[in-house]
Write a protein that holds these residues in place. Structure first.
Motif, mmCIF file in Angstrom:
data_model
loop_
_atom_site.group_PDB
_atom_site.id
_atom_site.type_symbol
_atom_site.label_atom_id
_atom_site.label_comp_id
_atom_site.label_asym_id
_atom_site.label_seq_id
_atom_site.Cartn_x
_atom_site.Cartn_y
_atom_site.Cartn_z
ATOM 1 N N SER A 182 0.825 -1.205 0.000
ATOM 2 C CA SER A 182 0.000 0.000 0.000
ATOM 3 C C SER A 182 0.858 1.254 0.000
ATOM 4 C CB SER A 182 -0.938 0.010 1.214
ATOM 5 O OG SER A 182 -1.829 -1.075 1.176
ATOM 6 N N PHE A 183 1.922 1.227 0.802
ATOM 7 C CA PHE A 183 2.819 2.380 0.833
ATOM 8 C C PHE A 183 3.530 2.549 -0.505
ATOM 9 C CE2 PHE A 183 6.766 4.599 1.700
ATOM 10 C CZ PHE A 183 6.337 5.653 2.476
ATOM 11 N N SER A 184 3.956 1.434 -1.106
ATOM 12 C CA SER A 184 4.711 1.492 -2.354
ATOM 13 C C SER A 184 3.879 2.045 -3.507
ATOM 14 C CB SER A 184 5.229 0.097 -2.727
ATOM 15 O OG SER A 184 6.097 -0.382 -1.736
ATOM 16 N N ILE A 185 2.582 1.723 -3.539
ATOM 17 C CA ILE A 185 1.747 2.199 -4.652
ATOM 18 C C ILE A 185 0.926 3.422 -4.245
ATOM 19 C CG2 ILE A 185 1.613 -0.109 -5.665
ATOM 20 C CD1 ILE A 185 -1.252 -0.310 -4.589
ATOM 21 N N ARG A 186 1.208 3.964 -3.071
ATOM 22 C CA ARG A 186 0.518 5.147 -2.561
ATOM 23 C C ARG A 186 -0.991 4.916 -2.446
ATOM 24 N NH1 ARG A 186 3.444 10.515 -5.096
ATOM 25 N NH2 ARG A 186 5.564 9.929 -4.536
ATOM 26 N N TYR A 187 -1.332 3.833 -1.797
ATOM 27 C CA TYR A 187 -2.725 3.527 -1.488
ATOM 28 C C TYR A 187 -2.942 3.950 -0.042
ATOM 29 C CZ TYR A 187 -6.688 0.456 -0.275
ATOM 30 O OH TYR A 187 -7.879 -0.057 0.178
ATOM 31 N N GLU A 188 -3.339 5.210 0.153
ATOM 32 C CA GLU A 188 -3.348 5.811 1.485
ATOM 33 C C GLU A 188 -4.377 5.172 2.411
ATOM 34 O OE1 GLU A 188 -3.223 10.037 1.776
ATOM 35 O OE2 GLU A 188 -2.086 10.250 -0.073
ATOM 36 N N ARG A 189 -5.542 4.820 1.891
ATOM 37 C CA ARG A 189 -6.557 4.185 2.731
ATOM 38 C C ARG A 189 -6.049 2.844 3.261
ATOM 39 N NH1 ARG A 189 -11.364 1.059 1.932
ATOM 40 N NH2 ARG A 189 -10.961 0.945 -0.313
ATOM 41 N N GLY A 190 -5.299 2.124 2.416
ATOM 42 C CA GLY A 190 -4.730 0.856 2.842
ATOM 43 C C GLY A 190 -3.674 1.038 3.917
ATOM 44 N N VAL A 191 -2.820 2.071 3.764
ATOM 45 C CA VAL A 191 -1.793 2.353 4.773
ATOM 46 C C VAL A 191 -2.443 2.651 6.117
ATOM 47 C CG1 VAL A 191 -0.017 4.014 5.466
ATOM 48 C CG2 VAL A 191 -0.063 3.161 3.129
ATOM 49 N N THR A 192 -3.459 3.515 6.094
ATOM 50 C CA THR A 192 -4.134 3.910 7.335
ATOM 51 C C THR A 192 -4.819 2.716 7.993
ATOM 52 O OG1 THR A 192 -4.497 6.117 6.413
ATOM 53 C CG2 THR A 192 -5.817 5.496 8.319
ATOM 54 N N ALA A 193 -5.507 1.888 7.190
ATOM 55 C CA ALA A 193 -6.225 0.734 7.742
ATOM 56 C C ALA A 193 -5.260 -0.271 8.359
ATOM 57 C CB ALA A 193 -7.057 0.073 6.642
ATOM 58 N N CYS A 194 -4.152 -0.543 7.677
ATOM 59 C CA CYS A 194 -3.183 -1.518 8.195
ATOM 60 C C CYS A 194 -2.549 -1.032 9.493
ATOM 61 C CB CYS A 194 -2.099 -1.787 7.151
ATOM 62 S SG CYS A 194 -2.672 -2.735 5.741
ATOM 63 N N LEU A 195 -2.167 0.238 9.537
ATOM 64 C CA LEU A 195 -1.555 0.774 10.756
ATOM 65 C C LEU A 195 -2.538 0.749 11.916
ATOM 66 C CD1 LEU A 195 0.443 3.805 9.292
ATOM 67 C CD2 LEU A 195 1.388 1.678 10.203
ATOM 68 N N LYS A 196 -3.810 1.058 11.628
ATOM 69 C CA LYS A 196 -4.837 1.040 12.674
ATOM 70 C C LYS A 196 -5.033 -0.387 13.197
ATOM 71 C CE LYS A 196 -9.658 2.378 13.491
ATOM 72 N NZ LYS A 196 -10.901 2.894 12.851
ATOM 73 N N TYR A 197 -5.051 -1.360 12.291
ATOM 74 C CA TYR A 197 -5.223 -2.758 12.697
ATOM 75 C C TYR A 197 -4.011 -3.259 13.490
ATOM 76 C CZ TYR A 197 -5.083 -7.829 12.291
ATOM 77 O OH TYR A 197 -4.959 -9.160 12.563
ATOM 78 N N LEU A 198 -2.807 -2.979 12.978
ATOM 79 C CA LEU A 198 -1.599 -3.473 13.621
ATOM 80 C C LEU A 198 -1.410 -2.892 15.018
ATOM 81 C CD1 LEU A 198 0.804 -3.363 10.548
ATOM 82 C CD2 LEU A 198 0.007 -5.419 11.732
ATOM 83 N N GLU A 199 -1.868 -1.663 15.226
ATOM 84 C CA GLU A 199 -1.728 -1.053 16.551
ATOM 85 C C GLU A 199 -2.635 -1.731 17.567
ATOM 86 O OE1 GLU A 199 -2.430 1.158 19.977
ATOM 87 O OE2 GLU A 199 -3.989 0.971 18.426
ATOM 88 N N ALA A 200 -3.730 -2.350 17.085
ATOM 89 C CA ALA A 200 -4.749 -2.869 17.995
ATOM 90 C C ALA A 200 -4.587 -4.340 18.349
ATOM 91 C CB ALA A 200 -6.135 -2.652 17.376
ATOM 92 N N VAL A 201 -3.631 -5.038 17.730
ATOM 93 C CA VAL A 201 -3.532 -6.490 17.942
ATOM 94 C C VAL A 201 -2.153 -6.866 18.486
ATOM 95 C CG1 VAL A 201 -5.225 -7.027 16.151
ATOM 96 C CG2 VAL A 201 -2.802 -6.845 15.535
ATOM 97 N N PRO A 202 -2.047 -8.033 19.148
ATOM 98 C CA PRO A 202 -0.724 -8.509 19.615
ATOM 99 C C PRO A 202 0.138 -8.944 18.439
ATOM 100 C CG PRO A 202 -2.548 -9.664 20.721
ATOM 101 C CD PRO A 202 -3.132 -8.948 19.557
ATOM 102 N N TRP A 203 1.465 -8.943 18.643
ATOM 103 C CA TRP A 203 2.415 -9.396 17.619
ATOM 104 C C TRP A 203 3.277 -10.506 18.205
ATOM 105 C CZ3 TRP A 203 4.429 -3.895 18.329
ATOM 106 C CH2 TRP A 203 3.523 -2.955 17.829
#
Length: 471
Positions: A182-203
């Motif tokens: 998403s970052f590479s192709i400048r898909y901003e909605r995808g970048v925002t959604a992934c960061l929001k999801y990753l912040e909310a879950v365990p790794w």
């Protein structure tokens, strides 16, 4: 994207072959200094730095300055070529062809092309510079895996309210791949959604490392990544040293013996020189540890003086003291602890009259020091070594049998050998005093007493057997 490779071949077969007569290459020199990650809110891609040569290639010209739009780095990594049909009539518009490193190929459908052009600034920029009355094919070559790209297109299909649920099905590793694409192709909605999801879950640990690498590689908008970064890095904690003593104090005050043992192991791992937890090994605050030692010794005196001393509480305090002594010696700051233990005249007096079931735990603390001296882990002068033996050698001789019956992890063979080795570091005349005491106790108690025969043989040889060449 469920299209199979066989299906792709059939689709391609029904269309006229593309016969390239000229090709637009967007590759850059890998060493180009301008190859730098960009922000998702950067300006749209510019194509002004490319020059069409027909027939031939569009490529950077050495004599002309190159537009430093960071999109060129993406094209160097991701975009292989844009080809045109020779007669221009084979098909109109464009095809998008994805090619993995393993050679697998996926051609996007019409709906997928529309979706990616609608959501990706990179593709909008590319298509904006083309004559769509003629046929073009865009190929993204050398992708590490097509799954991340196909999953990104899958995310594009979802409405905003469904994105988190959809990413939950993909999982953390999948979301990290989608984030990179998403970052590479400048898909901003995808970048925002992934960061929001990753912040909310365990790794997992592996996922955490992947995320760290990704966040260091690309220059994401800090307002989007600050929550994730706060989970990865503790900005206000510059050192772990200040945490060590409060954590150790909590362990020593815990009433549950099983929990204490587990926490002992945890803290020993963190403080170990081979620790897996950090590069810079934590160094406990010396004064803080010694304050804890003094506090425990004061508690012990109170407990021993009770009418009916509690063996359990005394054992707990001595277990804590034994653990602290190991930490101090391991960190090579234990010399003062030996001085502290030598000067416990009141505890030594109590040892003479206390029940063996209670007092033998005192010798467990002495055992740590005997082992450290005998194995050369701690270095004090001869006078202090003599004072230590003078204070605690006698109690060890009478408690050794109890320690053998209840070792609690103590290596009794090592202890026995270390007592003899440490004794041999004293002056010969001092050694005689303690060997005479050992002879008396060993003859009465046998294996209830440490066997120092080997050390005694060394002392005897050094004292009376003349070496070769000695008159």
């Amino acid at each position: 994207m469920s299209t199979t490779s066989a299906g792709l071949r059939r689709t391609a077969a029904r269309r006229p072959a593309i016969r390239p007569t000229w090709c637009c290459s967007f590759s850059l020199d890998p060493q180009t200094p301008q190859s730098k990650p960009y922000s998702p809110i950067s300006k749209p891609p510019s194509l002004t730095s490319r020059r069409i040569l027909s027939p031939g290639r569009v490529s950077p010209i050495d004599s002309d300055p190159i537009d430093t739009d960071p999109i060129q780095d993406l094209q160097e990594k991701r975009l292989s070529s844009v080809e045109e049909s020779r007669d221009g009539g084979s098909f109109r518009g464009f095809r998008v062809r994805l090619k993995g490193r393993e050679g697998d190929v996926v051609i996007l459908s019409e709906k997928e092309k529309e979706m990616i052009c609608e959501n990706s600034e990179v593709f909008r920029g590319l298509i904006g510079g083309m004559d769509l009355n003629r046929g073009f094919e865009i190929e993204l070559d050398g992708l590490e895996g097509l799954e991340g790209f196909k999953a990104t297109i899958g995310l594009m299909r979802e409405k905003n309210q469904n994105e988190m649920r959809w990413l939950a099905k993909i999982g953390v590793s999948g979301a990290i791949e989608i984030l990179e694409v998403s970052f590479s192709i400048r898909y901003e909605r995808g970048v925002t959604a992934c960061l929001k999801y990753l912040e909310a879950v365990p790794w997992t640990e592996n996922e955490e490392e992947k995320l760290k690498i990704l966040l260091k590689t690309y220059s994401f908008d800090k307002t989007l990544t600050q929550d994730i970064l706060s989970r990865l890095y503790a900005a206000s904690l510059t050192s772990s040293d200040n945490l060590v003593v409060p954590l150790i104090r909590s362990v020593t005050k815990g009433p549950n013996s099983k929990s204490r043992k587990e926490l002992h192991s945890l803290m020993n791992g963190i403080l170990s020189s081979s620790s897996m937890y950090q590069k810079d090994i934590a160094m406990p605050n010396k004064e803080g540890i010694y304050d804890l030692c003094h506090s425990i010794l004061d508690s012990l005196l109170v407990l021993f003086k009770e009418e009916q001393p509690s063996a359990e509480r005394i054992s707990q305090q001595l277990e804590n003291l034994h653990w602290l002594s190991e930490i101090l010696i391991e960190k090579q700051i234990g010399e003062e602890f030996i001085n502290l233990w030598i000067n416990q005249g009141e505890l030594i007096s109590i040892h003479e009259i206390a029940s063996p079931m209670v007092r033998y735990e005192l010798s467990r603390v002495s055992a740590t020091i005997f082992i450290s001296l005998g194995r050369g882990k701690i270095h004090i002068n001869g006078e202090k070594r003599f004072e230590f033996f003078n204070s605690w050698f006698g109690p060890m001789l009478v408690d050794f049998g109890w320690l053998r019956r209840c070792p609690k992890g103590l290596d009794m063979r090592m202890l026995e050998e270390s007592i003899g080795q440490a004794l041999l570091t004293l002056a010969m005349q001092q050694q005689l005093k303690f060997f005479m005491e050992w002879f008396r106790v060993f003859s009465e108690r046998g294996r209830e007493c440490p066997n120092l025969t080997r050390a005694f043989q060394v002392w005897w040889r050094r004292s009376f057997v003349r070496s070769v060449g000695q008159s």
